[in-house]
Design a protein around this motif. Sequence first.
Motif, PDB file in Angstrom:
ATOM      1  N   LYS A  32     -65.716 -24.361 -14.038  1.00  0.00           N
ATOM      2  CA  LYS A  32     -66.985 -24.604 -13.329  1.00  0.00           C
ATOM      3  C   LYS A  32     -67.959 -25.356 -14.238  1.00  0.00           C
ATOM      4  O   LYS A  32     -67.800 -25.386 -15.462  1.00  0.00           O
ATOM      5  N   ILE A  33     -68.954 -25.953 -13.586  1.00  0.00           N
ATOM      6  CA  ILE A  33     -69.963 -26.712 -14.334  1.00  0.00           C
ATOM      7  C   ILE A  33     -71.109 -25.758 -14.673  1.00  0.00           C
ATOM      8  O   ILE A  33     -71.838 -25.323 -13.790  1.00  0.00           O
ATOM      9  N   ASP A  34     -71.234 -25.430 -15.950  1.00  0.00           N
ATOM     10  CA  ASP A  34     -72.323 -24.521 -16.372  1.00  0.00           C
ATOM     11  C   ASP A  34     -72.889 -25.014 -17.702  1.00  0.00           C
ATOM     12  O   ASP A  34     -72.516 -26.074 -18.202  1.00  0.00           O
ATOM     13  N   ASP A  35     -73.783 -24.224 -18.294  1.00  0.00           N
ATOM     14  CA  ASP A  35     -74.412 -24.631 -19.552  1.00  0.00           C
ATOM     15  C   ASP A  35     -73.399 -24.850 -20.661  1.00  0.00           C
ATOM     16  O   ASP A  35     -73.529 -25.780 -21.469  1.00  0.00           O
ATOM     17  N   ASP A  36     -72.389 -23.989 -20.709  1.00  0.00           N
ATOM     18  CA  ASP A  36     -71.354 -24.125 -21.744  1.00  0.00           C
ATOM     19  C   ASP A  36     -70.637 -25.467 -21.619  1.00  0.00           C
ATOM     20  O   ASP A  36     -70.330 -26.124 -22.613  1.00  0.00           O
ATOM     21  N   PHE A  37     -70.365 -25.836 -20.381  1.00  0.00           N
ATOM     22  CA  PHE A  37     -69.677 -27.100 -20.094  1.00  0.00           C
ATOM     23  C   PHE A  37     -70.500 -28.277 -20.651  1.00  0.00           C
ATOM     24  O   PHE A  37     -69.989 -29.129 -21.382  1.00  0.00           O
ATOM     25  N   TYR A  38     -71.807 -28.275 -20.324  1.00  0.00           N
ATOM     26  CA  TYR A  38     -72.668 -29.358 -20.809  1.00  0.00           C
ATOM     27  C   TYR A  38     -72.788 -29.348 -22.338  1.00  0.00           C
ATOM     28  O   TYR A  38     -72.810 -30.394 -22.980  1.00  0.00           O
ATOM     29  N   GLU A  39     -72.856 -28.153 -22.909  1.00  0.00           N
ATOM     30  CA  GLU A  39     -72.983 -28.032 -24.371  1.00  0.00           C
ATOM     31  C   GLU A  39     -71.772 -28.623 -25.082  1.00  0.00           C
ATOM     32  O   GLU A  39     -71.895 -29.290 -26.106  1.00  0.00           O
ATOM     33  N   GLU A  40     -70.589 -28.340 -24.524  1.00  0.00           N
ATOM     34  CA  GLU A  40     -69.350 -28.867 -25.120  1.00  0.00           C
ATOM     35  C   GLU A  40     -69.332 -30.395 -25.068  1.00  0.00           C
ATOM     36  O   GLU A  40     -68.946 -31.055 -26.026  1.00  0.00           O
ATOM     37  N   ILE A  41     -69.754 -30.942 -23.925  1.00  0.00           N
ATOM     38  CA  ILE A  41     -69.785 -32.412 -23.794  1.00  0.00           C
ATOM     39  C   ILE A  41     -70.764 -32.998 -24.814  1.00  0.00           C
ATOM     40  O   ILE A  41     -70.469 -33.970 -25.507  1.00  0.00           O
ATOM     41  N   GLU A  42     -71.916 -32.349 -24.911  1.00  0.00           N
ATOM     42  CA  GLU A  42     -72.956 -32.807 -25.841  1.00  0.00           C
ATOM     43  C   GLU A  42     -72.418 -32.864 -27.270  1.00  0.00           C
ATOM     44  O   GLU A  42     -72.574 -33.869 -27.977  1.00  0.00           O
ATOM     45  N   GLU A  43     -71.750 -31.788 -27.666  1.00  0.00           N
ATOM     46  CA  GLU A  43     -71.204 -31.696 -29.026  1.00  0.00           C
ATOM     47  C   GLU A  43     -70.188 -32.821 -29.266  1.00  0.00           C
ATOM     48  O   GLU A  43     -70.171 -33.457 -30.320  1.00  0.00           O
ATOM     49  N   MET A  44     -69.368 -33.065 -28.273  1.00  0.00           N
ATOM     50  CA  MET A  44     -68.314 -34.076 -28.365  1.00  0.00           C
ATOM     51  C   MET A  44     -68.910 -35.476 -28.533  1.00  0.00           C
ATOM     52  O   MET A  44     -68.444 -36.280 -29.340  1.00  0.00           O
ATOM     53  N   LEU A  45     -69.968 -35.776 -27.765  1.00  0.00           N
ATOM     54  CA  LEU A  45     -70.600 -37.096 -27.840  1.00  0.00           C
ATOM     55  C   LEU A  45     -71.277 -37.299 -29.197  1.00  0.00           C
ATOM     56  O   LEU A  45     -71.215 -38.383 -29.776  1.00  0.00           O
ATOM     57  N   ILE A  46     -71.926 -36.249 -29.700  1.00  0.00           N
ATOM     58  CA  ILE A  46     -72.580 -36.354 -31.011  1.00  0.00           C
ATOM     59  C   ILE A  46     -71.524 -36.589 -32.089  1.00  0.00           C
ATOM     60  O   ILE A  46     -71.712 -37.394 -33.002  1.00  0.00           O
ATOM     61  N   MET A  47     -70.367 -35.924 -31.961  1.00  0.00           N
ATOM     62  CA  MET A  47     -69.271 -36.137 -32.914  1.00  0.00           C
ATOM     63  C   MET A  47     -68.782 -37.584 -32.901  1.00  0.00           C
ATOM     64  O   MET A  47     -68.307 -38.102 -33.899  1.00  0.00           O
ATOM     65  N   GLY A  48     -68.906 -38.240 -31.756  1.00  0.00           N
ATOM     66  CA  GLY A  48     -68.466 -39.635 -31.628  1.00  0.00           C
ATOM     67  C   GLY A  48     -69.528 -40.616 -32.070  1.00  0.00           C
ATOM     68  O   GLY A  48     -69.432 -41.813 -31.811  1.00  0.00           O
ATOM     69  N   ASP A  49     -70.579 -40.099 -32.716  1.00  0.00           N
ATOM     70  CA  ASP A  49     -71.661 -40.924 -33.248  1.00  0.00           C
ATOM     71  C   ASP A  49     -72.521 -41.596 -32.199  1.00  0.00           C
ATOM     72  O   ASP A  49     -73.088 -42.663 -32.430  1.00  0.00           O
ATOM     73  N   LEU A  50     -72.641 -40.960 -31.054  1.00  0.00           N
ATOM     74  CA  LEU A  50     -73.568 -41.507 -30.058  1.00  0.00           C
ATOM     75  C   LEU A  50     -75.008 -41.163 -30.412  1.00  0.00           C
ATOM     76  O   LEU A  50     -75.940 -41.699 -29.825  1.00  0.00           O
ATOM     77  N   GLY A  51     -75.164 -40.226 -31.366  1.00  0.00           N
ATOM     78  CA  GLY A  51     -76.515 -39.869 -31.793  1.00  0.00           C
ATOM     79  C   GLY A  51     -77.150 -38.845 -30.866  1.00  0.00           C
ATOM     80  O   GLY A  51     -76.822 -38.781 -29.680  1.00  0.00           O
ATOM     81  N   VAL A  52     -78.053 -38.048 -31.408  1.00  0.00           N
ATOM     82  CA  VAL A  52     -78.640 -36.934 -30.655  1.00  0.00           C
ATOM     83  C   VAL A  52     -79.507 -37.440 -29.498  1.00  0.00           C
ATOM     84  O   VAL A  52     -79.369 -36.990 -28.359  1.00  0.00           O
ATOM     85  N   ALA A  53     -80.377 -38.409 -29.785  1.00  0.00           N
ATOM     86  CA  ALA A  53     -81.307 -38.898 -28.746  1.00  0.00           C
ATOM     87  C   ALA A  53     -80.549 -39.488 -27.558  1.00  0.00           C
ATOM     88  O   ALA A  53     -80.840 -39.173 -26.402  1.00  0.00           O
ATOM     89  N   THR A  54     -79.555 -40.302 -27.850  1.00  0.00           N
ATOM     90  CA  THR A  54     -78.773 -40.941 -26.780  1.00  0.00           C
ATOM     91  C   THR A  54     -77.991 -39.905 -25.995  1.00  0.00           C
ATOM     92  O   THR A  54     -77.935 -39.940 -24.761  1.00  0.00           O
ATOM     93  N   THR A  55     -77.384 -38.967 -26.732  1.00  0.00           N
ATOM     94  CA  THR A  55     -76.588 -37.923 -26.079  1.00  0.00           C
ATOM     95  C   THR A  55     -77.454 -37.117 -25.117  1.00  0.00           C
ATOM     96  O   THR A  55     -77.041 -36.832 -23.993  1.00  0.00           O
ATOM     97  N   GLU A  56     -78.670 -36.793 -25.552  1.00  0.00           N
ATOM     98  CA  GLU A  56     -79.566 -36.012 -24.676  1.00  0.00           C
ATOM     99  C   GLU A  56     -79.870 -36.773 -23.385  1.00  0.00           C
ATOM    100  O   GLU A  56     -79.863 -36.198 -22.302  1.00  0.00           O
ATOM    101  N   LYS A  57     -80.108 -38.090 -23.519  1.00  0.00           N
ATOM    102  CA  LYS A  57     -80.377 -38.905 -22.327  1.00  0.00           C
ATOM    103  C   LYS A  57     -79.176 -38.878 -21.381  1.00  0.00           C
ATOM    104  O   LYS A  57     -79.328 -38.762 -20.168  1.00  0.00           O
ATOM    105  N   ILE A  58     -77.978 -39.014 -21.960  1.00  0.00           N
ATOM    106  CA  ILE A  58     -76.750 -39.050 -21.148  1.00  0.00           C
ATOM    107  C   ILE A  58     -76.540 -37.719 -20.431  1.00  0.00           C
ATOM    108  O   ILE A  58     -76.218 -37.684 -19.245  1.00  0.00           O
TER     109      ILE A  58
END
Length: 312
Positions: A32-58
Amino acid sequence: MAGFFKRLVAGLSKTRDNVVSGLNSIFHGFSKIDDDFYEEIEEMLIMGDLGVATTEKIIEDLKAKVKELKIKQPEECRELLVNSIKEQMDLGENAYEFENRKSVILVIGVNGVGKTTSIGKIAAGLKAQGKKVVLAAADTFRAAAIEQLAEWAGRAGVDLIAQQEGSDPGAVIYDAVQAAKSRNADVLICDTAGRLHNKKNLMDELKKINRIIEREYPEAYRENFIVLDGTTGQNAISQLREFKETADISGIILTKMDGTAKGGIAVAIQSEFGVPVKYIGVGEKIDDLQKFNSDDFVNALFDVKGETENDD
């Protein structure tokens, strides 16, 4: 273009293995789509060097779309995420206006990022379009830089204005501007030092070069490109931040994208600074530097089979 797109897909494989496979396992691993789901995606994008500000926008954008479209299944978010990343990178028409006007391009960046090579490749591309190009070897701090630029000028079949090592870069720029005007050149591309005795010297020199061009060639269309090494990730962002204080950066050349796990840096730079990536380099060959296309890039990053592959 098809060949370049394939090389881009291959070049971004490390980033893809690093980030995209992780994202795929999130899309398939959550029921299901919940906070944990979004948090995991966020962590993954930051690991890929998308940067915190950009990741938050996405992530914000993704949440809004999920709500609006009443999406319930995590795997349905994949396409939304890809589209959201494309939107972050879309700065409207990625202008190459300098190709159509009498232009001066100042190319800046620290040593070792592929600055001189990028200049040679852009010069070759412009020459192939029938443009008359002059190169200025204003990185007089390093003898090797002058030699390397001379080699590229020969390879691309364009004129080079140079003096010996240690001469005044401002004098080289002055001579190059006069040469560009008298030879009716379409584009003057200036190499600049990537390192001097200290940072203040370097920044002062860039300002001085800028003043000479403004004074001697006020009618020229201006571009200031910074060359950044894609493998350095967040470090490239701090270089951009520093140079941006001195020069009005109008475009970015991202090099060495064929060997990096930090391909997300292209997204971060465009989204965070609003400065377009104009060229992307995926190798050493003369045609391995191409104009940047954000759709192609994100498709290659996520290995999306787009129409891109069939383009000429």
